[in-house]
Design a protein around this motif. Structure first.
Motif, PDB file in Angstrom:
ATOM      1  N   ASN A 209      42.737  47.393  41.200  1.00 21.15           N
ATOM      2  CA  ASN A 209      42.832  48.668  41.909  1.00 21.15           C
ATOM      3  C   ASN A 209      41.652  48.871  42.831  1.00 21.15           C
ATOM      4  OD1 ASN A 209      44.163  51.037  42.442  1.00 21.15           O
ATOM      5  ND2 ASN A 209      43.063  52.182  40.849  1.00 21.15           N
ATOM      6  N   PHE A 210      41.402  47.862  43.633  1.00 22.70           N
ATOM      7  CA  PHE A 210      40.146  47.908  44.361  1.00 22.70           C
ATOM      8  C   PHE A 210      40.146  48.950  45.472  1.00 22.70           C
ATOM      9  CE2 PHE A 210      36.689  46.259  47.030  1.00 22.70           C
ATOM     10  CZ  PHE A 210      35.694  46.348  46.069  1.00 22.70           C
ATOM     11  N   THR A 211      41.257  49.040  46.219  1.00 19.47           N
ATOM     12  CA  THR A 211      41.282  50.032  47.305  1.00 19.47           C
ATOM     13  C   THR A 211      41.989  51.302  46.874  1.00 19.47           C
ATOM     14  OG1 THR A 211      43.402  49.300  48.150  1.00 19.47           O
ATOM     15  CG2 THR A 211      41.449  48.175  49.017  1.00 19.47           C
ATOM     16  N   GLY A 212      42.587  51.250  45.661  1.00 22.05           N
ATOM     17  CA  GLY A 212      43.325  52.421  45.200  1.00 22.05           C
ATOM     18  C   GLY A 212      44.834  52.241  45.351  1.00 22.05           C
ATOM     19  N   ARG A 213      45.249  51.196  46.061  1.00 25.59           N
ATOM     20  CA  ARG A 213      46.691  50.927  46.212  1.00 25.59           C
ATOM     21  C   ARG A 213      47.296  50.501  44.878  1.00 25.59           C
ATOM     22  NH1 ARG A 213      47.499  46.403  48.672  1.00 25.59           N
ATOM     23  NH2 ARG A 213      45.417  46.075  49.486  1.00 25.59           N
ATOM     24  N   GLY A 214      46.486  49.747  44.108  1.00 23.38           N
ATOM     25  CA  GLY A 214      46.926  49.301  42.788  1.00 23.38           C
ATOM     26  C   GLY A 214      47.676  47.982  42.828  1.00 23.38           C
ATOM     27  N   GLY A 215      47.849  47.409  41.635  1.00 19.75           N
ATOM     28  CA  GLY A 215      48.614  46.156  41.523  1.00 19.75           C
ATOM     29  C   GLY A 215      47.745  44.931  41.752  1.00 19.75           C
ATOM     30  N   PRO A 216      48.283  43.762  41.334  1.00 20.73           N
ATOM     31  CA  PRO A 216      47.508  42.523  41.372  1.00 20.73           C
ATOM     32  C   PRO A 216      47.065  42.111  42.779  1.00 20.73           C
ATOM     33  CG  PRO A 216      49.574  42.212  40.191  1.00 20.73           C
ATOM     34  CD  PRO A 216      49.578  43.604  40.726  1.00 20.73           C
ATOM     35  N   SER A 217      47.789  42.570  43.798  1.00 22.94           N
ATOM     36  CA  SER A 217      47.366  42.161  45.139  1.00 22.94           C
ATOM     37  C   SER A 217      46.176  42.984  45.621  1.00 22.94           C
ATOM     38  CB  SER A 217      48.523  42.301  46.125  1.00 22.94           C
ATOM     39  OG  SER A 217      48.886  43.658  46.186  1.00 22.94           O
ATOM     40  N   ASP A 218      45.837  44.024  44.856  1.00 21.89           N
ATOM     41  CA  ASP A 218      44.754  44.907  45.287  1.00 21.89           C
ATOM     42  C   ASP A 218      43.438  44.515  44.614  1.00 21.89           C
ATOM     43  OD1 ASP A 218      43.387  46.918  46.516  1.00 21.89           O
ATOM     44  OD2 ASP A 218      44.172  48.520  45.231  1.00 21.89           O
ATOM     45  N   ALA A 219      43.085  43.246  44.743  1.00 22.32           N
ATOM     46  CA  ALA A 219      41.853  42.769  44.120  1.00 22.32           C
ATOM     47  C   ALA A 219      40.693  42.843  45.103  1.00 22.32           C
ATOM     48  CB  ALA A 219      42.042  41.333  43.652  1.00 22.32           C
ATOM     49  N   ASP A 220      39.488  42.838  44.558  1.00 17.82           N
ATOM     50  CA  ASP A 220      38.274  42.843  45.384  1.00 17.82           C
ATOM     51  C   ASP A 220      38.216  41.525  46.168  1.00 17.82           C
ATOM     52  OD1 ASP A 220      35.716  42.704  46.395  1.00 17.82           O
ATOM     53  OD2 ASP A 220      34.736  43.366  44.548  1.00 17.82           O
ATOM     54  N   PRO A 221      38.252  41.589  47.498  1.00 15.71           N
ATOM     55  CA  PRO A 221      38.242  40.346  48.277  1.00 15.71           C
ATOM     56  C   PRO A 221      36.958  39.540  48.098  1.00 15.71           C
ATOM     57  CG  PRO A 221      38.086  42.280  49.711  1.00 15.71           C
ATOM     58  CD  PRO A 221      38.320  42.793  48.329  1.00 15.71           C
ATOM     59  N   SER A 222      35.912  40.171  47.586  1.00 17.55           N
ATOM     60  CA  SER A 222      34.669  39.418  47.408  1.00 17.55           C
ATOM     61  C   SER A 222      34.641  38.665  46.064  1.00 17.55           C
ATOM     62  CB  SER A 222      33.454  40.341  47.522  1.00 17.55           C
ATOM     63  OG  SER A 222      33.399  41.204  46.412  1.00 17.55           O
ATOM     64  N   LEU A 223      35.690  38.846  45.261  1.00 19.47           N
ATOM     65  CA  LEU A 223      35.796  38.089  44.007  1.00 19.47           C
ATOM     66  C   LEU A 223      36.685  36.869  44.249  1.00 19.47           C
ATOM     67  CD1 LEU A 223      35.193  38.031  40.901  1.00 19.47           C
ATOM     68  CD2 LEU A 223      37.279  39.387  40.593  1.00 19.47           C
ATOM     69  N   ASN A 224      36.218  35.724  43.818  1.00 20.92           N
ATOM     70  CA  ASN A 224      36.986  34.478  43.996  1.00 20.92           C
ATOM     71  C   ASN A 224      38.434  34.687  43.531  1.00 20.92           C
ATOM     72  OD1 ASN A 224      38.142  31.946  43.015  1.00 20.92           O
ATOM     73  ND2 ASN A 224      36.187  31.060  43.672  1.00 20.92           N
ATOM     74  N   PRO A 225      39.426  34.477  44.427  1.00 18.02           N
ATOM     75  CA  PRO A 225      40.822  34.820  44.077  1.00 18.02           C
ATOM     76  C   PRO A 225      41.387  33.981  42.930  1.00 18.02           C
ATOM     77  CG  PRO A 225      40.674  33.863  46.299  1.00 18.02           C
ATOM     78  CD  PRO A 225      39.277  34.052  45.832  1.00 18.02           C
ATOM     79  N   VAL A 226      40.936  32.746  42.815  1.00 18.98           N
ATOM     80  CA  VAL A 226      41.425  31.906  41.706  1.00 18.98           C
ATOM     81  C   VAL A 226      40.880  32.455  40.384  1.00 18.98           C
ATOM     82  CG1 VAL A 226      41.384  29.581  40.718  1.00 18.98           C
ATOM     83  CG2 VAL A 226      41.512  29.892  43.210  1.00 18.98           C
ATOM     84  N   TYR A 227      39.620  32.806  40.414  1.00 19.75           N
ATOM     85  CA  TYR A 227      38.986  33.377  39.213  1.00 19.75           C
ATOM     86  C   TYR A 227      39.652  34.706  38.855  1.00 19.75           C
ATOM     87  CZ  TYR A 227      35.011  34.871  36.237  1.00 19.75           C
ATOM     88  OH  TYR A 227      34.211  35.284  35.199  1.00 19.75           O
ATOM     89  N   ALA A 228      39.898  35.543  39.877  1.00 15.09           N
ATOM     90  CA  ALA A 228      40.522  36.846  39.633  1.00 15.09           C
ATOM     91  C   ALA A 228      41.909  36.660  39.002  1.00 15.09           C
ATOM     92  CB  ALA A 228      40.632  37.626  40.943  1.00 15.09           C
ATOM     93  N   ALA A 229      42.681  35.738  39.558  1.00 18.59           N
ATOM     94  CA  ALA A 229      44.033  35.512  39.034  1.00 18.59           C
ATOM     95  C   ALA A 229      43.967  35.015  37.596  1.00 18.59           C
ATOM     96  CB  ALA A 229      44.757  34.502  39.922  1.00 18.59           C
ATOM     97  N   ASN A 230      43.012  34.156  37.340  1.00 17.55           N
ATOM     98  CA  ASN A 230      42.834  33.617  35.993  1.00 17.55           C
ATOM     99  C   ASN A 230      42.449  34.721  34.998  1.00 17.55           C
ATOM    100  OD1 ASN A 230      42.806  31.440  34.234  1.00 17.55           O
ATOM    101  ND2 ASN A 230      40.572  31.315  34.355  1.00 17.55           N
ATOM    102  N   LEU A 231      41.581  35.605  35.433  1.00 16.74           N
ATOM    103  CA  LEU A 231      41.178  36.722  34.556  1.00 16.74           C
ATOM    104  C   LEU A 231      42.382  37.616  34.254  1.00 16.74           C
ATOM    105  CD1 LEU A 231      37.721  37.672  36.140  1.00 16.74           C
ATOM    106  CD2 LEU A 231      38.084  36.897  33.789  1.00 16.74           C
TER     107      LEU A 231
END
Ligand code: HEM
Length: 331
Positions: A209-231
């Protein structure tokens, strides 16, 4: 000798040191030499006996010491229980996940058996944190002693003064500077996140919920996307999970090493406050220079900053008291 010289030169290249580093301030090395000569030995022995069976306690003791020092100075105020009329630091959200209180109480009880009413809880915590880190193979730092215990512990102060995981670089630096620490201390002490665990709710906003939109696509862009998906897949499966724990330096969360800084440079720092260290040119340069090793350079810089942390706003002389039980003030 050559290795030591190399470390000193390298350490001088990354970050600056202050004259206070070698100065115990109002504290002094061996404060209990006359009044309780075996005090430090007892704490060390207790750590050597018990930490190998529960190595994750080292991380929480280190964090507890940090949280103690950031509120009313290193005076054991974080160890006090709330009372009927007062919620204590312990009752504050930043301290909710501290797990070493019973451990500290047990070490203190052993020290009390030897020398009743002599050694403060603030000193027991400072020594216990240092020795626990030593047992898991981390750096050694000097712990000048003579801290006295405070009699006040307020929930709101912990909430206001302990830095939070969503902080940006400016706020983190301001927080550290408000305590008399500097940019290098922020960079090296953050390296403590090379050990220990975090709960999903400390960082799940970065996953969902990084921007407030919500959902898995709303991740912090500064976090490695592979790591984020894994978490998201293997650990923090819902945005509201507040019980699952995650290793902060995956794969070596019990080992004091360079994994934290190397992870940061791959955008795998768990908190925004970790990633924030890359947002400042000087801090980033420090991270880059230490990440390439050897680990001894980080150890030395960390140790220096720990001495500074451990001296913050200490009570000495006739101030405060020597608590008999760390969780309650003397009656
Ligand atoms: C720079 C600002 C800092 C922030 C924002 C921060 C924040 C946090 C947070 C949110 C957690 C996870 C709590 C949880 O979810 O259970 C954590 C864990 C931890 N922090 Fe920090 N921290 C900071 C600095 C430090 C410092 C200076 C130290 C020690 C010198 C430290 C040592 C630790 C350790 C060892 C853990 C793992 C605790 C455990 O395993 O129980 N942190 N920190």
């Amino acid at each position: 000798m050559a290795a030591v010289a190399t470390i000193i030169v390298l350490a001088a290249m990354v970050g600056t040191a202050s004259a206070a580093d070698e100065d115990g301030g109002k504290l002094r090395q061996g404060f209990y030499d006359q009044s309780c000569p075996r005090a430090e030995q007892i704490v060390r022995h207790y750590m050597e006996q018990h930490v190998p069976h529960a190595p994750s306690v080292a991380a929480t003791l280190l964090r507890t010491h940090f949280h103690d020092c950031f509120v009313r100075g290193c005076d054991g105020s974080v160890l006090l229980n709330g009372t009927n009329g007062n919620e204590a630091e312990k009752d504050s959200p930043p301290n909710a996940s501290l797990r070493g209180f019973a451990f500290v109480d047990r070490v203190k009880a052993v020290v009390e058996q030897e020398c009743p009413g002599v050694v403060s809880c603030a000193d027991v915590l400072a020594l216990a944190a240092r020795d626990a880190i030593g047992v898991i193979g981390g750096p050694f730092w000097r712990v000048p002693t003579g801290r006295r215990d405070g009699r006040v512990s307020l929930k709101q102060e912990a909430l206001d003064q302990i830095p939070g995981p969503t902080m940006n670089f400016t706020d983190l630096l301001a927080s550290f500077q408000s305590k008399g620490l500097e940019l290098p201390d922020l960079v090296w002490l953050s390296g403590a996140h090379t050990i220990g665990i975090a709960h999903c709710d400390s960082f799940s906003e970065r996953l969902y919920n990084f921007t407030g939109r919500g959902g898995p696509s709303d991740a912090d862009p500064s976090l490695n996307p592979v790591y984020a998906a894994n978490l998201r897949r293997t650990k923090c499966a819902t945005p509201t999970d507040n019980t699952t724990i995650v290793e902060m330096d995956p794969g070596s969360f019990l080992t004091f090493d360079l994994g934290y800084y190397r992870g940061l440079l791959k955008s795998r720092g768990l908190f925004q406050s970790d990633h924030a260290l890359l947002m400042d040119a000087a801090a980033r340069a420090d991270v880059e220079s230490v990440a390439s090793g050897p680990p001894e350079v980080f150890f030395q810089l960390f140790a220096r900053s720990m001495v500074r942390l451990g001296m913050l706003e200490v009570k000495t002389g006739g101030e405060g008291e020597i608590r008999r039980h760390c969780a309650v003030v003397n009656s």
